[in-house]
Design a protein around this motif. Structure first.
Motif, PDB file in Angstrom:
ATOM      1  N   LYS A   1      -3.052  -0.464  -3.711  1.00 53.21           N
ATOM      2  CA  LYS A   1      -2.296   0.133  -2.596  1.00 53.21           C
ATOM      3  C   LYS A   1      -1.034  -0.677  -2.295  1.00 53.21           C
ATOM      4  O   LYS A   1       0.035  -0.120  -2.034  1.00 53.21           O
ATOM      5  CB  LYS A   1      -3.165   0.194  -1.323  1.00 53.21           C
ATOM      6  CG  LYS A   1      -4.268   1.230  -1.394  1.00 53.21           C
ATOM      7  CD  LYS A   1      -3.746   2.614  -1.048  1.00 53.21           C
ATOM      8  CE  LYS A   1      -4.888   3.620  -1.012  1.00 53.21           C
ATOM      9  NZ  LYS A   1      -4.593   4.884  -1.671  1.00 53.21           N
ATOM     10  N   ILE A   2      -1.194  -1.993  -2.308  1.00 49.34           N
ATOM     11  CA  ILE A   2      -0.036  -2.854  -2.027  1.00 49.34           C
ATOM     12  C   ILE A   2       1.044  -2.646  -3.091  1.00 49.34           C
ATOM     13  O   ILE A   2       2.222  -2.465  -2.784  1.00 49.34           O
ATOM     14  CB  ILE A   2      -0.470  -4.342  -1.951  1.00 49.34           C
ATOM     15  CG1 ILE A   2      -1.351  -4.553  -0.721  1.00 49.34           C
ATOM     16  CG2 ILE A   2       0.739  -5.271  -1.924  1.00 49.34           C
ATOM     17  CD1 ILE A   2      -2.034  -5.907  -0.651  1.00 49.34           C
ATOM     18  N   LYS A   3       0.615  -2.619  -4.351  1.00 54.25           N
ATOM     19  CA  LYS A   3       1.575  -2.424  -5.444  1.00 54.25           C
ATOM     20  C   LYS A   3       2.237  -1.056  -5.348  1.00 54.25           C
ATOM     21  O   LYS A   3       3.415  -0.907  -5.644  1.00 54.25           O
ATOM     22  CB  LYS A   3       0.856  -2.533  -6.790  1.00 54.25           C
ATOM     23  CG  LYS A   3       0.457  -3.947  -7.169  1.00 54.25           C
ATOM     24  CD  LYS A   3      -0.073  -3.928  -8.584  1.00 54.25           C
ATOM     25  CE  LYS A   3      -1.259  -4.827  -8.745  1.00 54.25           C
ATOM     26  NZ  LYS A   3      -1.946  -4.662 -10.017  1.00 54.25           N
ATOM     27  N   THR A   4       1.441  -0.051  -4.932  1.00 58.43           N
ATOM     28  CA  THR A   4       1.987   1.310  -4.829  1.00 58.43           C
ATOM     29  C   THR A   4       3.141   1.336  -3.832  1.00 58.43           C
ATOM     30  O   THR A   4       4.187   1.935  -4.096  1.00 58.43           O
ATOM     31  CB  THR A   4       0.895   2.311  -4.395  1.00 58.43           C
ATOM     32  OG1 THR A   4      -0.208   2.181  -5.290  1.00 58.43           O
ATOM     33  CG2 THR A   4       1.401   3.739  -4.435  1.00 58.43           C
ATOM     34  N   LEU A   5       2.966   0.657  -2.704  1.00 57.72           N
ATOM     35  CA  LEU A   5       4.031   0.637  -1.699  1.00 57.72           C
ATOM     36  C   LEU A   5       5.241  -0.142  -2.209  1.00 57.72           C
ATOM     37  O   LEU A   5       6.381   0.318  -2.094  1.00 57.72           O
ATOM     38  CB  LEU A   5       3.524   0.030  -0.377  1.00 57.72           C
ATOM     39  CG  LEU A   5       4.568  -0.060   0.737  1.00 57.72           C
ATOM     40  CD1 LEU A   5       5.144   1.309   1.080  1.00 57.72           C
ATOM     41  CD2 LEU A   5       4.010  -0.700   2.003  1.00 57.72           C
ATOM     42  N   ILE A   6       4.995  -1.314  -2.790  1.00 51.96           N
ATOM     43  CA  ILE A   6       6.124  -2.124  -3.280  1.00 51.96           C
ATOM     44  C   ILE A   6       6.912  -1.335  -4.328  1.00 51.96           C
ATOM     45  O   ILE A   6       8.137  -1.241  -4.276  1.00 51.96           O
ATOM     46  CB  ILE A   6       5.637  -3.467  -3.881  1.00 51.96           C
ATOM     47  CG1 ILE A   6       4.990  -4.333  -2.794  1.00 51.96           C
ATOM     48  CG2 ILE A   6       6.783  -4.212  -4.554  1.00 51.96           C
ATOM     49  CD1 ILE A   6       4.350  -5.614  -3.304  1.00 51.96           C
ATOM     50  N   ARG A   7       6.194  -0.721  -5.247  1.00 52.44           N
ATOM     51  CA  ARG A   7       6.881  -0.041  -6.345  1.00 52.44           C
ATOM     52  C   ARG A   7       7.515   1.280  -5.920  1.00 52.44           C
ATOM     53  O   ARG A   7       8.442   1.752  -6.566  1.00 52.44           O
ATOM     54  CB  ARG A   7       5.923   0.152  -7.521  1.00 52.44           C
ATOM     55  CG  ARG A   7       5.642  -1.174  -8.229  1.00 52.44           C
ATOM     56  CD  ARG A   7       5.038  -0.967  -9.592  1.00 52.44           C
ATOM     57  NE  ARG A   7       3.642  -0.621  -9.533  1.00 52.44           N
ATOM     58  CZ  ARG A   7       2.658  -1.380 -10.033  1.00 52.44           C
ATOM     59  NH1 ARG A   7       2.945  -2.524 -10.623  1.00 52.44           N
ATOM     60  NH2 ARG A   7       1.409  -0.993  -9.956  1.00 52.44           N
ATOM     61  N   ALA A   8       7.017   1.876  -4.827  1.00 51.43           N
ATOM     62  CA  ALA A   8       7.645   3.112  -4.342  1.00 51.43           C
ATOM     63  C   ALA A   8       9.101   2.864  -3.947  1.00 51.43           C
ATOM     64  O   ALA A   8       9.941   3.746  -4.000  1.00 51.43           O
ATOM     65  CB  ALA A   8       6.872   3.669  -3.157  1.00 51.43           C
ATOM     66  N   TYR A   9       9.393   1.613  -3.569  1.00 51.66           N
ATOM     67  CA  TYR A   9      10.772   1.240  -3.225  1.00 51.66           C
ATOM     68  C   TYR A   9      11.674   1.181  -4.459  1.00 51.66           C
ATOM     69  O   TYR A   9      12.882   1.119  -4.339  1.00 51.66           O
ATOM     70  CB  TYR A   9      10.791  -0.154  -2.574  1.00 51.66           C
ATOM     71  CG  TYR A   9      10.654  -0.173  -1.081  1.00 51.66           C
ATOM     72  CD1 TYR A   9       9.414  -0.020  -0.473  1.00 51.66           C
ATOM     73  CD2 TYR A   9      11.759  -0.392  -0.268  1.00 51.66           C
ATOM     74  CE1 TYR A   9       9.289  -0.074   0.906  1.00 51.66           C
ATOM     75  CE2 TYR A   9      11.640  -0.443   1.108  1.00 51.66           C
ATOM     76  CZ  TYR A   9      10.406  -0.278   1.691  1.00 51.66           C
ATOM     77  OH  TYR A   9      10.284  -0.332   3.055  1.00 51.66           O
ATOM     78  N   ASP A  10      11.067   1.089  -5.658  1.00 47.34           N
ATOM     79  CA  ASP A  10      11.829   0.948  -6.894  1.00 47.34           C
ATOM     80  C   ASP A  10      12.644  -0.358  -6.893  1.00 47.34           C
ATOM     81  O   ASP A  10      13.853  -0.352  -7.141  1.00 47.34           O
ATOM     82  CB  ASP A  10      12.765   2.166  -7.058  1.00 47.34           C
ATOM     83  CG  ASP A  10      13.335   2.306  -8.457  1.00 47.34           C
ATOM     84  OD1 ASP A  10      12.949   1.504  -9.326  1.00 47.34           O
ATOM     85  OD2 ASP A  10      14.168   3.201  -8.666  1.00 47.34           O
ATOM     86  N   PRO A  11      11.990  -1.472  -6.588  1.00 44.96           N
ATOM     87  CA  PRO A  11      12.763  -2.720  -6.515  1.00 44.96           C
ATOM     88  C   PRO A  11      13.263  -3.162  -7.890  1.00 44.96           C
ATOM     89  O   PRO A  11      12.609  -2.906  -8.896  1.00 44.96           O
ATOM     90  CB  PRO A  11      11.745  -3.735  -5.975  1.00 44.96           C
ATOM     91  CG  PRO A  11      10.413  -3.176  -6.300  1.00 44.96           C
ATOM     92  CD  PRO A  11      10.559  -1.690  -6.347  1.00 44.96           C
ATOM     93  N   CYS A  12      14.420  -3.780  -7.920  1.00 43.79           N
ATOM     94  CA  CYS A  12      14.930  -4.347  -9.170  1.00 43.79           C
ATOM     95  C   CYS A  12      15.238  -5.821  -8.919  1.00 43.79           C
ATOM     96  O   CYS A  12      16.236  -6.157  -8.294  1.00 43.79           O
ATOM     97  CB  CYS A  12      16.172  -3.616  -9.638  1.00 43.79           C
ATOM     98  SG  CYS A  12      16.846  -4.359 -11.128  1.00 43.79           S
ATOM     99  N   ILE A  13      14.335  -6.674  -9.384  1.00 46.81           N
ATOM    100  CA  ILE A  13      14.495  -8.103  -9.119  1.00 46.81           C
ATOM    101  C   ILE A  13      15.606  -8.689 -10.000  1.00 46.81           C
ATOM    102  O   ILE A  13      16.243  -9.677  -9.635  1.00 46.81           O
ATOM    103  CB  ILE A  13      13.152  -8.847  -9.313  1.00 46.81           C
ATOM    104  CG1 ILE A  13      12.017  -8.161  -8.520  1.00 46.81           C
ATOM    105  CG2 ILE A  13      13.266 -10.306  -8.894  1.00 46.81           C
ATOM    106  CD1 ILE A  13      12.225  -8.068  -7.016  1.00 46.81           C
ATOM    107  N   SER A  14      15.871  -8.066 -11.139  1.00 44.84           N
ATOM    108  CA  SER A  14      17.004  -8.519 -11.970  1.00 44.84           C
ATOM    109  C   SER A  14      18.301  -8.389 -11.179  1.00 44.84           C
ATOM    110  O   SER A  14      19.118  -9.309 -11.153  1.00 44.84           O
ATOM    111  CB  SER A  14      17.121  -7.689 -13.248  1.00 44.84           C
ATOM    112  OG  SER A  14      15.916  -7.659 -13.940  1.00 44.84           O
ATOM    113  N   CYS A  15      18.490  -7.230 -10.550  1.00 37.25           N
ATOM    114  CA  CYS A  15      19.681  -7.021  -9.710  1.00 37.25           C
ATOM    115  C   CYS A  15      19.681  -8.014  -8.550  1.00 37.25           C
ATOM    116  O   CYS A  15      20.699  -8.641  -8.265  1.00 37.25           O
ATOM    117  CB  CYS A  15      19.677  -5.625  -9.098  1.00 37.25           C
ATOM    118  SG  CYS A  15      20.241  -4.336 -10.189  1.00 37.25           S
TER     119      CYS A  15
END
Lengths: 428, 276
Positions: free
Chosen positions: A411-425
Motif C-alpha cells: 500500500k505504501i509503495k502504491t501511494l509513492i509510485r502513484a505520484y510517478d516520482p523521478c529520483i534521477s530528476c
C-alpha cells in the motif's frame, strides 16, 4: 512499528522508505533518496549556451524532451528572442509526445500493477495483454513523433535555440498521422482500465500548482497557478518556492508558504480540467468528478485522462502541421547565434517553466555578454512533491497498522509510485 | 573478452542494473516495445527493477548489464557485487563507458561543483567519476548516449547465438557519408566524427548536430590530424577540449595525444642517435 523498504523498485532513480507507526499515530514517514548527485547545474557554469540543452536533456532518460526544451526556452527568454509559430507548434507536439510516452509507461508498467498487488510486470502482461498492447501502441506513436521531429526519442537532437536544426519532412508527418487513430483507441482503452482500478479510499486537503493559461491546457508555456488562488510569473516562481537541502539526501525539497504541495497530472487536472480536449472533457463529465480531487491515488486517473487529451491534441496539431509546414531557417541560424555571443551584449538572465509529465519544471540561467553560463538553477517536479508524499503517508499509514507487513508495504509503495516520482530528476 | 565467458546458454539469467544516471539506456530497451517482450521470452530476466520488485542483488547472473556511474559508496559496492556474481558484465551507454556527462564534474573540481549546488556540500557522498572499466573488469561495452536499442538487441542476440559480440572499427564519418549528409567539419563546425567509433548511423549529424564523440574514441584515432583540422577551421585548443569533455572522451584523447607526441619525440631522438 518500524517499516523500512530498501531500494524502492519500479520508479526512476534510487530511494528508500523509512516509516514508523506508534499506537495508531505515524511517528515517521520519510523518503530517503540514495541517488548520487550529478551536479548538473555546476557543470553548466562556464560553458557556452548551446551546450546547455544537450547537457540538461541528460538529467532524465524518461523526460529529456522537457528538460532540453525548457532550457532552450529559458535561453530564448534570456536573449529576448521569439521563435516562429511553426517552431512553437513543433515543440508543443514534442511536449505532448513526451507526456504520452511517459504516462503510458508509468501507468501500465510502473503503477497499475500495484493496485492489484502484482509485483512482476511480465505477470501483469500475461493477465492483461490487450492493455499491454495499448500501452505499447500509445508509446510507439509518441516515440515515433519524437524521432521524426526531434531526431531521436531519448535525448532529442534537432532542437536548438531559435528553432530546429532540421525540419521534419511532410511525408514523415503524414506517416505519423496513420498511427494516430490506433493511438487514440489505445489511450481510451487505458482510460477505461484506469477507471476500473481499485483505488484506495483516501482524503487529505492539500495545495496544488501547475502551469496556467487562460485559453489552453498549458504544458509548454504559461504562468504558475496555485489552487488556492495566487498566480506567479515564471521569473517569480523560483523566488516564492522555498527550496532547501536535507543533510541525508542528494535530492532537495521544496515548500510553498512553509507547506508541502502537489504538482503533476492531478494538479493540472484540478486546476485546468475545463481546458481539456473534447474527448477528455466528455470522460470527466461521465465520471462526475467534483473538483478538487484530494485523493492523490487519483494521479493515475489524471494521467490516463491526460493521455486521452494529449493524444487527441497531438492529432489536431499533426494535421495542422501537415497542412501548413513550410521550410524556414531557424531563428538561431538567422541571427547567427550558434558560436556567437549573447545578442543582448550584456549579462542577462532567463526564466522558463514547462510541465514535465511529473509537474512543473523551472529553469533559470544567467549568461554573460559572451553567452557563457554564469549561474544555473533547475527545480524539478519531484523535488516539489517529495514533501507532499510524506505528508500524505502521515495521514494514510495509520489505517495500515493491522495489515500484514507485505500488504502494508504494498500500500505504501502504491501511494509513492502513484505520484510517478523521478529520483534521477530530483537529484540531478 | 575471455572465451570462457561466451559459451552458449539456453535461457541465460540476465540482470539489468542502473547506478547513478538518467536511466535513458534502460528506457531505450523498454522502448523496443513488442520486440522487448519477444526478447524477454528468450532470456530469464531475473533482475530489472523497472519491471520487477526484486531490489536485492543476489546472482548468479550469466549476463549483467550495468548503466551509469559509481558516484556513491553504495554504487561502488553494488558494482563490485555485480562483478562478483556475473559471468559476463556488459556496460550500457556513455556514462558507464567513459564517465560521460557525469565526468564533467571532475574537470570542474568536485568540491567547487558541490559548492555551486549545495549549501552544505560536506554532507554529500560524492566520488570523482571513473569509467566502469577502471573500477571492475568489463567484458563488453555498448556505447552511445543513450544506447541504440537496435544495437543492444543485436549484441544480446549474438550472445544468445553463442557468438562473440563486436562493433566494427569505423569512424562516424563512414555512415555520415553513406547517408549523404553535408560534412559539418568542412563547414567549419567542430565535429568529432573522424575520431569517434561509428555504428550510430551518424544519428546526430543526420540532424545537423556535429558529433561530440559519445560512442568513445576509435581504437587508433588520428588525433593529430583531427586537432590540426580543428585549428585550421579556427577552433582554439580550449574549444576542442570543452567539446571533448561533454561525453567523457577528453582524458582518452589526451592520453592518445601524449602517446602520439611521445612516439614522435622518440622517433626524433632515434634519428638523432643514428646521425651521431
Amino acid at each position: 512499528m518500524k517499516i523500512v523498504i530498501n531500494h524502492l523498485s519500479k520508479m526512476e532513480g534510487h530511494a528508500d522508505f523509512i516509516g514508523d507507526i506508534l499506537h495508531g499515530d505515524v511517528a515517521q514517514a520519510k523518503i530517503k533518496t540514495t541517488e548520487g548527485v550529478r551536479l548538473i547545474e555546476s557543470i553548466l557554469v562556464g560553458r557556452k549556451f548551446y551546450d546547455v540543452p544537450i547537457i540538461t536533456a541528460r538529467i532524465c532518460g524518461i523526460c529529456p524532451v522537457v528538460h532540453s526544451l525548457n532550457t532552450i526556452k529559458c535561453l530564448e527568454n534570456a536573449f529576448a528572442i521569439k521563435p516562429s509559430d511553426q517552431t512553437v507548434k513543433l515543440r508543443q507536439l514534442m511536449e505532448l509526445s513526451q507526456l504520452i510516452h511517459s504516462h503510458a509507461l508509468h501507468l501500465y508498467f510502473l503503477s497499475m500493477p500495484d493496485f492489484y498487488g502484482v509485483k512482476d510486470d511480465l505477470e501483469f502482461i500475461k493477465k492483461n495483454p490487450t492493455q499491454a498492447q495499448s500501452a505499447i501502441k500509445s508509446r510507439a506513436f509518441a516515440l515515433k513523433i519524437l524521432e521524426v521531429i526531434g531526431g531521436r526519442a531519448i535525448h532529442p537532437i534537432a532542437c536548438e535555440v531559435g528553432g530546429f536544426k532540421v525540419l521534419p519532412k511532410k511525408a514523415r508527418l503524414e506517416d505519423l498521422l496513420d498511427l494516430w487513430e490506433e493511438a487514440m483507441e489505445a489511450a481510451l482503452d487505458l482510460m477505461v482500465f484506469a477507471v476500473g482500478l481499485p483505488i484506495p479510499e483516501f482524503f487529505r486537503p492539500q495545495e496544488f500548482a501547475c502551469l496556467y493559461d487562460k485559453k489552453d491546457y498549458a504544458i509548454y508555456d504559461g504562468d504558475i497557478k496555485f489552487l488556492s488562488g495566487k498566480i506567479f510569473t515564471p521569473q517569480h516562481y523560483g523566488k516564492i518556492i522555498d527550496e532547501y537541502q536535507l543533510l541525508d539526501s542528494g535530492a532537495k525539497r521544496a515548500n510553498y508558504k512553509g507547506k508541502s504541495f502537489m504538482v503533476g497530472a492531478l494538479a493540472r487536472l484540478n486546476i485546468n480540467h475545463d481546458k481539456l480536449s473534447p474527448e477528455a472533457k466528455k470522460i470527466v463529465k461521465d465520471l462526475e468528478f467534483s473538483f478538487p480531487i484530494n485523493n492523490t491515488f487519483y494521479n493515475v486517473i489524471a494521467q490516463a485522462l491526460e493521455l486521452v487529451h494529449a493524444t487527441e491534441t497531438a492529432g489536431i496539431l499533426l494535421k495542422d502541421l501537415i497542412k501548413n509546414i513550410k521550410p524556414e531557417e531557424s531563428l538561431g541560424k538567422r541571427l547567427n547565434l550558434i558560436g556567437n555571443a549573447n545578442p543582448k551584449g550584456k549579462v542577462t538572465s532567463g526564466y522558463s517553466v514547462m510541465e514535465a509529465p511529473r509537474g512543473i519544471l523551472y529553469d533559470m540561467l544567467r549568461l554573460d555578454e559572451n553567452g557563457i553560463v554564469l549561474k544555473a538553477d533547475i527545480i524539478t517536479p519531484t523535488v516539489q512533491f517529495l514533501n507532499n508524499i510524506e505528508q500524505d503517508l502521515l495521514v494514510f499509514m495509520p489505517g495500515l497498522e493491522k495489515m500484514n507487513s507485505d500488504a502494508r508495504e504494498q500500500k505504501i509503495k502504491t501511494l509513492i509510485r502513484a505520484y510517478d516520482p523521478c529520483i534521477s530528476c530530483a537529484t540531478h | 573478452m575471455k572465451k570462457s565467458n561466451i559459451k552458449k546458454v539456453n535461457k541465460p539469467k540476465v540482470a539489468i542494473v542502473g547506478l547513478t544516471c538518467c536511466e535513458g539506456c534502460e528506457f531505450a530497451i523498454l522502448d523496443l516495445g513488442e520486440r522487448f517482450l519477444e526478447l524477454a521470452k528468450r532470456i530469464d530476466l531475473v533482475h530489472w527493477r523497472f519491471i520487477k520488485e526484486d531490489p536485492k542483488i543476489l546472482g548468479p547472473y550469466d549476463i549483467c548489464f550495468v548503466e551509469g556511474s559509481a558516484v556513491t559508496k553504495n554504487n561502488l559496492k553494488t558494482l563490485k557485487e555485480l562483478r562478483r556474481v556475473s559471468k559476463m558484465l556488459i556496460v550500457l551507454g556513455n556514462c558507464a563507458h567513459t564517465g560521460g556527462i557525469h565526468r564533467l564534474k571532475n574537470w570542474v573540481g568536485r568540491y567547487k561543483a558541490l559548492g555551486e549546488v549545495y549549501e552544505k556540500p560536506e554532507a554529500l557522498d560524492n566520488a570523482d567519476i571513473l569509467p566502469i572499466k577502471d573500477i571492475v573488469k568489463v567484458d563488453f561495452t555498448i556505447p552511445t548516449c543513450p544506447i541504440n536499442g537496435e544495437e543492444f538487441l543485436n549484441v544480446i542476440l549474438q550472445i544468445l547465438a553463442g557468438k562473440k559480440p563486436s562493433i566494427p572499427q569505423n569512424p562516424v564519418c563512414l555512415e555520415c557519408q553513406i547517408n549523404g549528409n553535408e560534412c559539418l567539419l568542412q563547414k567549419g563546425e567542430l565535429c568529432c566524427g573522424p575520431i569517434t567509433l561509428g555504428g550510430c548511423n551518424a544519428i546526430c549529424c543526420n540532424s545537423k548536430q556535429s558529433c561530440w564523440g559519445c560512442r568513445g574514441l576509435l581504437e587508433e584515432p588520428d588525433v593529430d590530424k583531427f586537432v590540426k583540422n580543428c585549428f585550421l577551421t579556427g577552433h582554439s585548443a580550449a574549444e576542442v577540449k570543452k567539446v571533448l569533455e561533454v561525453f567523457g572522451i577528453k582524458q582518452d584523447w589526451l592520453d592518445q595525444a601524449e602517446k602520439e607526441w611521445r612516439s614522435e619525440q622518440k622517433l626524433k631522438s632515434l634519428t638523432v642517435k643514428k646521425k651521431n
